[in-house]
Write a protein that holds these residues in place. Structure first.
Motif, PDB file in Angstrom:
ATOM      1  N   VAL A  74      10.184  -1.228  23.687  1.00 23.26           N
ATOM      2  CA  VAL A  74      10.226  -0.220  22.631  1.00 23.26           C
ATOM      3  C   VAL A  74       9.067  -0.507  21.696  1.00 23.26           C
ATOM      4  O   VAL A  74       8.845  -1.648  21.303  1.00 23.26           O
ATOM      5  CB  VAL A  74      11.568  -0.307  21.864  1.00 23.26           C
ATOM      6  CG1 VAL A  74      11.590   0.646  20.691  1.00 23.26           C
ATOM      7  CG2 VAL A  74      12.732  -0.066  22.804  1.00 23.26           C
ATOM      8  N   HIS A  75       8.343   0.539  21.337  1.00 21.56           N
ATOM      9  CA  HIS A  75       7.206   0.342  20.440  1.00 21.56           C
ATOM     10  C   HIS A  75       7.616   0.603  19.003  1.00 21.56           C
ATOM     11  O   HIS A  75       8.322   1.564  18.701  1.00 21.56           O
ATOM     12  CB  HIS A  75       6.052   1.288  20.823  1.00 21.56           C
ATOM     13  CG  HIS A  75       4.837   1.066  19.999  1.00 21.56           C
ATOM     14  ND1 HIS A  75       4.479   1.901  18.966  1.00 21.56           N
ATOM     15  CD2 HIS A  75       3.903   0.086  20.029  1.00 21.56           C
ATOM     16  CE1 HIS A  75       3.373   1.448  18.406  1.00 21.56           C
ATOM     17  NE2 HIS A  75       3.005   0.353  19.035  1.00 21.56           N
ATOM     18  N   LEU A  76       7.199  -0.272  18.122  1.00 23.89           N
ATOM     19  CA  LEU A  76       7.363  -0.091  16.688  1.00 23.89           C
ATOM     20  C   LEU A  76       5.975  -0.172  16.082  1.00 23.89           C
ATOM     21  O   LEU A  76       5.297  -1.193  16.227  1.00 23.89           O
ATOM     22  CB  LEU A  76       8.274  -1.175  16.090  1.00 23.89           C
ATOM     23  CG  LEU A  76       8.483  -1.106  14.575  1.00 23.89           C
ATOM     24  CD1 LEU A  76       9.268   0.149  14.207  1.00 23.89           C
ATOM     25  CD2 LEU A  76       9.207  -2.341  14.076  1.00 23.89           C
ATOM     26  N   ALA A  77       5.556   0.901  15.444  1.00 24.74           N
ATOM     27  CA  ALA A  77       4.216   0.937  14.853  1.00 24.74           C
ATOM     28  C   ALA A  77       4.029  -0.234  13.901  1.00 24.74           C
ATOM     29  O   ALA A  77       4.930  -0.581  13.136  1.00 24.74           O
ATOM     30  CB  ALA A  77       4.014   2.261  14.111  1.00 24.74           C
ATOM     31  N   SER A  78       2.868  -0.850  13.976  1.00 22.89           N
ATOM     32  CA  SER A  78       2.605  -2.024  13.151  1.00 22.89           C
ATOM     33  C   SER A  78       2.717  -1.706  11.659  1.00 22.89           C
ATOM     34  O   SER A  78       3.142  -2.545  10.876  1.00 22.89           O
ATOM     35  CB  SER A  78       1.240  -2.607  13.478  1.00 22.89           C
ATOM     36  OG  SER A  78       0.230  -1.637  13.322  1.00 22.89           O
ATOM     37  N   GLU A  79       2.367  -0.472  11.274  1.00 21.49           N
ATOM     38  CA  GLU A  79       2.498  -0.079   9.863  1.00 21.49           C
ATOM     39  C   GLU A  79       3.963  -0.117   9.437  1.00 21.49           C
ATOM     40  O   GLU A  79       4.305  -0.573   8.348  1.00 21.49           O
ATOM     41  CB  GLU A  79       1.942   1.329   9.611  1.00 21.49           C
ATOM     42  CG  GLU A  79       0.496   1.535  10.002  1.00 21.49           C
ATOM     43  CD  GLU A  79       0.321   1.842  11.490  1.00 21.49           C
ATOM     44  OE1 GLU A  79       1.151   2.555  12.081  1.00 21.49           O
ATOM     45  OE2 GLU A  79      -0.648   1.336  12.063  1.00 21.49           O
TER      46      GLU A  79
END
Length: 143
Positions: A74-79
């Motif tokens: 699952v991707h979580l935006a670094s921002e």
């Protein structure tokens, strides 16, 4: 023992640096042993995903994620990770989560934030995606 004393008296600055490094190493070791956030290697990550339905949370840049990532991660935006905005992954709050970044350095800070936000089982991948690839394990591309 006399040589150590002689060294410290002749080189006070170097002696203090040596003692400082030793203290930092000991503190780091204690912190790693007593933190609720564990570090896993690529094989342990694979076992956690297969046996415990662990969620792999990739916090790398979107472009890097699209080029290649661990399957089903699952991707979580670094921002969002830096701002501690975890609403998109709230459904995984009670699942084992393994945070993955490029080298494993950024993941520890995000894992700590996740734990403080109430995520109960948080780990990081030691060495990040680089360790995964070095172990010869597969990556998938796309979204």
């Amino acid at each position: 023992m006399e040589q150590y004393i002689e060294f410290f008296t002749n080189h006070i600055g170097l002696g203090l640096i040596w003692v400082g490094i030793a203290v930092m190493l000991i503190m780091s070791w204690f912190k790693s042993k007593f933190t609720p956030i564990k570090q896993v290697n690529p094989q342990q990550l694979t076992m956690a995903v297969n046996r415990e339905n662990a969620v792999v949370l990739d916090i790398r840049a979107q472009a890097d994620f699209n080029k290649g990532h661990i399957a089903n991660s699952v991707h979580l935006a670094s921002e969002k990770a830096k701002q501690k905005e975890f609403s998109t992954i709230e459904k995984y709050k009670n699942d084992p989560i393994i945070v993955v970044c490029v080298t494993g350095m950024t993941a520890s800070g995000v894992a700590d934030s996740l734990f403080k936000a109430g995520f109960t089982q948080v780990s990081t991948l030691t060495g990040g995606v680089g360790a995964w690839q070095s172990a010869g394990l597969p990556m998938t591309s796309g979204k």
